[in-house]
Design a protein around this motif. Structure first.
Motif, PDB file in Angstrom:
ATOM      1  N   PRO A 125      -4.089   9.318   9.575  1.00 56.91           N
ATOM      2  CA  PRO A 125      -4.792  10.761   8.975  1.00 56.91           C
ATOM      3  C   PRO A 125      -3.932  11.268   7.872  1.00 56.91           C
ATOM      4  O   PRO A 125      -3.938  12.579   7.830  1.00 56.91           O
ATOM      5  N   TYR A 126      -3.330  10.394   7.056  1.00 58.33           N
ATOM      6  CA  TYR A 126      -2.760  11.164   5.877  1.00 58.33           C
ATOM      7  C   TYR A 126      -2.615   9.950   4.903  1.00 58.33           C
ATOM      8  O   TYR A 126      -2.906   8.953   4.979  1.00 58.33           O
ATOM      9  N   GLY A 127      -2.179  10.375   3.699  1.00 59.05           N
ATOM     10  CA  GLY A 127      -1.944   9.648   2.606  1.00 59.05           C
ATOM     11  C   GLY A 127      -0.991  10.120   1.626  1.00 59.05           C
ATOM     12  O   GLY A 127      -0.267  11.194   1.622  1.00 59.05           O
ATOM     13  N   PRO A 128      -0.877   9.488   0.388  1.00 60.99           N
ATOM     14  CA  PRO A 128       0.173  10.118  -0.245  1.00 60.99           C
ATOM     15  C   PRO A 128      -0.499  11.107  -1.324  1.00 60.99           C
ATOM     16  O   PRO A 128      -1.631  11.384  -1.491  1.00 60.99           O
TER      17      PRO A 128
ATOM     18  N   VAL B 108       6.248  11.522  -0.633  1.00 61.39           N
ATOM     19  CA  VAL B 108       5.717  12.352  -0.101  1.00 61.39           C
ATOM     20  C   VAL B 108       4.232  12.147   0.653  1.00 61.39           C
ATOM     21  O   VAL B 108       3.590  11.397   0.006  1.00 61.39           O
ATOM     22  N   MET B 109       3.889  12.657   1.768  1.00 65.03           N
ATOM     23  CA  MET B 109       2.741  12.352   2.307  1.00 65.03           C
ATOM     24  C   MET B 109       1.992  13.538   2.320  1.00 65.03           C
ATOM     25  O   MET B 109       2.495  14.686   2.420  1.00 65.03           O
ATOM     26  N   LEU B 110       0.766  13.449   2.264  1.00 59.52           N
ATOM     27  CA  LEU B 110      -0.302  14.769   2.344  1.00 59.52           C
ATOM     28  C   LEU B 110      -1.280  14.418   3.702  1.00 59.52           C
ATOM     29  O   LEU B 110      -1.709  13.358   3.907  1.00 59.52           O
ATOM     30  N   SER B 111      -1.205  15.394   4.444  1.00 58.62           N
ATOM     31  CA  SER B 111      -2.061  15.509   5.652  1.00 58.62           C
ATOM     32  C   SER B 111      -3.695  15.397   5.350  1.00 58.62           C
ATOM     33  O   SER B 111      -3.893  15.682   4.057  1.00 58.62           O
ATOM     34  N   ALA B 112      -4.410  15.154   6.212  1.00 56.11           N
ATOM     35  CA  ALA B 112      -5.734  14.813   6.081  1.00 56.11           C
ATOM     36  C   ALA B 112      -6.695  16.117   5.471  1.00 56.11           C
ATOM     37  O   ALA B 112      -7.499  15.736   4.421  1.00 56.11           O
ATOM     38  N   ASP B 113      -6.041  17.348   5.683  1.00 55.08           N
ATOM     39  CA  ASP B 113      -6.959  18.379   5.214  1.00 55.08           C
ATOM     40  C   ASP B 113      -6.229  18.575   3.969  1.00 55.08           C
ATOM     41  O   ASP B 113      -6.601  19.906   3.336  1.00 55.08           O
ATOM     42  N   GLY B 114      -5.139  18.247   3.687  1.00 52.37           N
ATOM     43  CA  GLY B 114      -4.469  18.480   2.130  1.00 52.37           C
ATOM     44  C   GLY B 114      -3.669  19.787   2.333  1.00 52.37           C
ATOM     45  O   GLY B 114      -3.167  20.415   1.242  1.00 52.37           O
TER      46      GLY B 114
ATOM     47  N   ASP C 269       0.836  -1.240  -0.150  1.00 50.66           N
ATOM     48  CA  ASP C 269      -0.032   0.176   0.025  1.00 50.66           C
ATOM     49  C   ASP C 269       0.924   1.172  -0.105  1.00 50.66           C
ATOM     50  O   ASP C 269       1.412   1.403   0.906  1.00 50.66           O
ATOM     51  N   PRO C 270       0.831   2.168  -1.154  1.00 51.71           N
ATOM     52  CA  PRO C 270       1.955   3.080  -1.090  1.00 51.71           C
ATOM     53  C   PRO C 270       1.494   4.228  -0.276  1.00 51.71           C
ATOM     54  O   PRO C 270       2.403   4.931   0.386  1.00 51.71           O
ATOM     55  N   SER C 271       0.158   4.339   0.432  1.00 57.52           N
ATOM     56  CA  SER C 271      -0.084   5.239   1.190  1.00 57.52           C
ATOM     57  C   SER C 271       0.687   5.030   2.689  1.00 57.52           C
ATOM     58  O   SER C 271       0.883   5.928   3.518  1.00 57.52           O
ATOM     59  N   ALA C 272       1.086   3.732   3.003  1.00 59.23           N
ATOM     60  CA  ALA C 272       1.725   3.453   4.174  1.00 59.23           C
ATOM     61  C   ALA C 272       3.063   3.654   3.937  1.00 59.23           C
ATOM     62  O   ALA C 272       3.840   3.989   4.787  1.00 59.23           O
ATOM     63  N   ALA C 273       3.453   3.304   2.910  1.00 54.26           N
ATOM     64  CA  ALA C 273       5.085   3.417   2.383  1.00 54.26           C
ATOM     65  C   ALA C 273       5.493   4.916   2.418  1.00 54.26           C
ATOM     66  O   ALA C 273       6.665   5.180   2.917  1.00 54.26           O
TER      67      ALA C 273
END
Length: 818
Positions: A190-193, A204-210, A150-154
């Motif tokens: 509370p974040y994703g790619p 690069v990660m993006l916070s929940a509110d972007g 899962d890229p969002s975890a990576a």
């Protein structure tokens, strides 16, 4: 000793150009070496023998890419807006690609291509294994970090070592084993790619509110091995996103900051020192000589250290510390000798040449042993066995040694050039009146008051300093992080933004290395996945991601993000739990866990320094007691001096804890938030303060000893000796405090703390201990203060620090020399 120094002073005074030429040649050689070798320094604080350093050294040998340094950049959008618009994403993506294309930066796309090529070569031999390796590498490149499905975890990992491990090293990577855990973590986080055209932007990660994007990357080497241009180029590249109208702000992490520097505030201390010298010595010429010798001493010692920096690795703080100590002791030692020369000219009507020679024979002896005490205190740090601290101690000790040599050789040569002008006609004519006034002046009245009210003074000093020392019981040690940086600095802004968007633990990631207990065994993907799941269940863990297994299958890399910050006590407890074989995390999976990373290294450093502190104190106290025993030929005086120092150093650390850890009066001292004290500050400051405290002990009590040797007894010797030395000790203390206080307002938090501790330590020791408590205690013991057992008196050599043998010899040769 006094006779040798008398002859040395006479030679330097009569033949000044020989000595001046020698020192100018030394300065020239240092300058030439500096020009050839250049200046090199680093921010490395390597702690040999600690668990984290052993793991890091092992990685550097087995998996070099996994041992490289890390850094990050936070991108922010205006309030209420997002970063994942097409225009802003394109700007961020361009900046990130430019960084990945730089030398010394791990590029996940290149690693994925290399892995794909390797997989193609292996297809004929084992198609399924090759396919699994290629998939793992591709996921690592796409996600930016680890070989998870899962890229969002990576993308959440600070350590890009997984890029190298999963894609460049592992031949056994099977991402399916850890997929379930990673996916579950990704759903909860509370974040994703950050996506560009539906594809995750590497690293690069993006916070929940972007509104916040975190770009994390890794160097191929440790930051200490990076050319200075690399961090600058990275900062210039990522700040290009701040184009007109984009609304993006780029904030580099603290690991990309420039090295500490000496600013304009430090010059204030030199100016104050010049003013104090002028007031004390009464002329511009006399005041200028200590400044000249001190500045030359700093130039030679610091320049020499830099000239050898290509051979001996030197920490960024090392030259600043050498400047601090060199300026302070250089000015003080020269002041003591010049003041003694002027006193001999004015009080005993000697010629300038004879007075300079005698000043070197008497005051010069005190300077020599005072400097020797400082050097011993500094060199005592070598027994701790920490490389960067040993280098700091040696450079500072050499700075003190050079300043002692300058005071004993160059200073009398300069006095020879100045000649009789060292005392103006006005000063000579006013001398009689000033002597009579001094007998009824403030120092005389103060000495009599301390003698008269000695018991009250002792009780008040002990109670006052004991109260100031109370915060020591709550002192916490560590390395100042972005959490304690000033609010307007990039380091603090980066820390706060990362904490807001992703959690405080992302500022202090941990790198775990798992190895089989049995060297013949391998770590399977199933074992790794089970270990990751168990680690994720720890109360203080935010995110765990497997980063791959090496080609031989006996080393697994795991990235772990705590919930708490890098300097929190809970993070330290987490590191201890991870290392504990009985915790069940490692034993249940038949592996041993090693923990490293910047946070773990700092925790280990604090622990090792705390353990070494009592040993260090014992060594310097024993050696210094021997020196003081030789100088004063007394049992009581060295013990009294040491007890007084213990009081002053405890009070110093108490005040430092209250100010820099608890945040008391923070606005007055130019910082916004308190935090843990610098881990090596107690040892460093204790060594320096002990040496400097003994300086004042030697200067002040040697005058009392001199009065006693020359026939005065009881309280009369205490008051008379105090009268003779108090003015110069007062001036020396003010100079020391001024020089060190200038560093309190330096931009670097570590320099601030060291400057504060040294300034207030000298303030307490010089004015409360030496000039108040010492005469009170000396009055209690009276002549018994100079008691020495007869058997010990026969064993000890007579160093004649007071110059009694010298004066007798001069009388025997024909009376007082004019």
């Amino acid at each position: 000793m006094s006779t040798f120094l008398y002859r040395l002073g006479k030679s330097a005074y009569s033949k000044p150009w020989y000595f001046l030429t020698a020192w100018i040649l030394i300065l020239g050689v240092v300058g030439a070496l500096l020009g050839v070798n250049g200046i090199q320094s680093s921010s490395e604080m390597k702690i040999e023998g600690t668990e984290s350093q052993k793991v890091l050294d092992m990685l550097a040998e087995e998996l070099p890419a996994a041992a490289g340094g890390q850094a990050s950049v936070a991108f922010t959008a205006p309030a209420g807006e997002r970063l994942d618009t097409p225009e802003r994403t394109a700007l961020i993506l361009k900046a990130i690609n430019d960084v990945y294309n730089m030398e010394y930066i791990i590029n996940p796309a290149e690693l994925a291509a290399q892995a794909a090529a390797a997989a193609g070569q292996a297809t004929g031999a084992n198609p399924s294994a090759a396919t699994g390796q290629t998939d793992a590498a591709g996921q690592a490149a796409a996600g930016g970090q680890s070989a998870t499905a899962d890229p969002s975890a990576a993308t959440g990992q600070t350590d890009a070592a997984g890029q190298a491990v999963a894609s460049g090293q592992s031949a056994t990577a099977d991402p399916s084993a850890a997929t379930g855990q990673a996916a579950a973590t990704a759903q909860a986080a509370p974040y994703g790619p950050l996506l560009a055209d539906g594809v995750p932007v590497p690293g690069v990660m993006l916070s929940a509110d972007g509104s916040i994007a975190l770009f994390q990357f890794q160097f191929t080497v440790q930051q200490t091995s990076l050319p200075s241009s690399v961090p600058d180029n990275i900062i210039n590249t990522v700040t290009e996103v701040e184009q007109a109208g984009s609304g993006i702000t780029a904030i580099p992490s603290d690991s990309l900051k420039s090295i500490p520097s000496i600013g304009s505030t430090e010059a204030v201390g030199v100016v104050v020192a010049a003013i104090v010298l002028f007031i004390t010595l009464g002329s511009v010429v006399a005041a200028g000589l200590p400044l000249i010798t001190a500045l030359l001493g700093v130039g030679i010692s610091v320049g020499g250290a830099f000239a050898l920096s290509s051979i001996i690795q030197m920490n960024d703080i090392t030259p600043i510390l050498a400047v601090m100590i060199g300026l302070a002791v250089g000015i003080d030692y020269s002041l003591f000798i010049v003041n003694r020369q002027r006193r001999l000219i004015l009080d005993e009507k000697l010629s300038a040449g004879e007075a300079a020679s005698r000043a070197l024979g008497t005051a010069g002896s005190a300077v020599f042993f005072a400097g020797l005490t400082v050097i011993i205190a500094l060199c005592g740090m070598l027994v701790i066995g920490i490389g960067f601290l040993s280098t700091m101690a040696l450079v500072a000790a050499v700075s003190v040694l050079i300043n002692v040599l300058l005071a004993l050789t160059l200073l009398p040569a300069l006095l020879g050039l100045v000649g009789e002008r060292i005392c103006t006609a006005k000063a000579r004519s006013k001398n009689v009146a000033s002597v009579n006034k001094a007998r009824h002046g403030f120092s005389h009245r103060w000495a009599n008051a301390t003698v008269k009210y000695r018991w009250i003074i002792i009780i008040l000093v002990v109670l006052g300093l004991g109260t100031a020392a109370i915060p020591v019981t709550k002192m916490e040690l560590g390395i100042p992080s972005g959490a304690s940086a000033n609010l307007d600095t990039p380091a603090r802004q980066s820390y706060d933004i990362i904490s807001k968007g992703f959690g405080e633990g992302f500022n202090g990631p941990l790198l775990l290395v798992a190895q089989p207990n049995n060297p013949a065994d391998k770590i399977s993907m199933q074992t790794l996945g089970k270990l990751v799941q168990e680690l994720q269940m720890h109360d203080n863990v935010t995110l765990v991601s497997p980063m791959g297994v090496n080609a031989t299958g006996d080393i697994a890399i795991i990235s772990l993000i705590p919930k708490t910050g890098p300097t929190d006590t809970a993070t330290r407890d987490l590191v201890q739990d991870l290392r504990d074989p009985a915790s069940g995390l490692a034993s249940g999976n038949d592996v041993k866990l090693g923990v490293t990373g910047f946070t773990a290294i700092n925790i280990d450093m604090s622990s090792k320094l705390s353990d070494a502190f009592p040993i260090y104190i014992g060594i310097i106290v024993i050696l210094s007691l021997i020196i003081l025993l030789l100088v004063f030929r007394s049992v009581i005086v060295p013990i009294k001096a040491t007890v007084g120092f213990i009081l002053s150093v405890l009070a110093t650390f108490g005040l430092t804890t209250a100010v820099y850890q608890w945040g008391w009066l923070h606005s007055l001292f130019g910082f916004d938030t308190g935090g843990p004290l610098l881990s090596f500050m107690p040892i460093l400051v204790t060594g320096i303060l002990y040496g400097l405290a003994m300086d004042y002990q030697v200067f002040l009590v040697s005058s009392m000893r001199e009065a006693y040797v020359h026939g005065r007894r009881g309280n009369d010797s205490v008051v008379h000796g105090y009268d003779l030395a108090s003015r110069v000790v007062l001036a020396a203390g003010i100079i020391m405090v001024s020089v060190f206080a200038g560093f309190i307002f330096a931009p670097d938090a570590m320099i601030k703390q060291i400057g504060f501790a040294l300034a207030f330590g000298i303030l307490i020791d010089a004015f409360i201990i030496r000039m108040t408590l010492v005469p009170a205690v000396m009055a209690i013991f009276g002549d018994k203060a100079w008691w020495l057992p007869k058997w010990l008196d026969r064993l000890l050599p007579n160093l004649d620090v007071e110059g009694d043998k010298l004066i007798a010899k001069l009388h025997a040769e024909g009376g007082e020399k004019k």
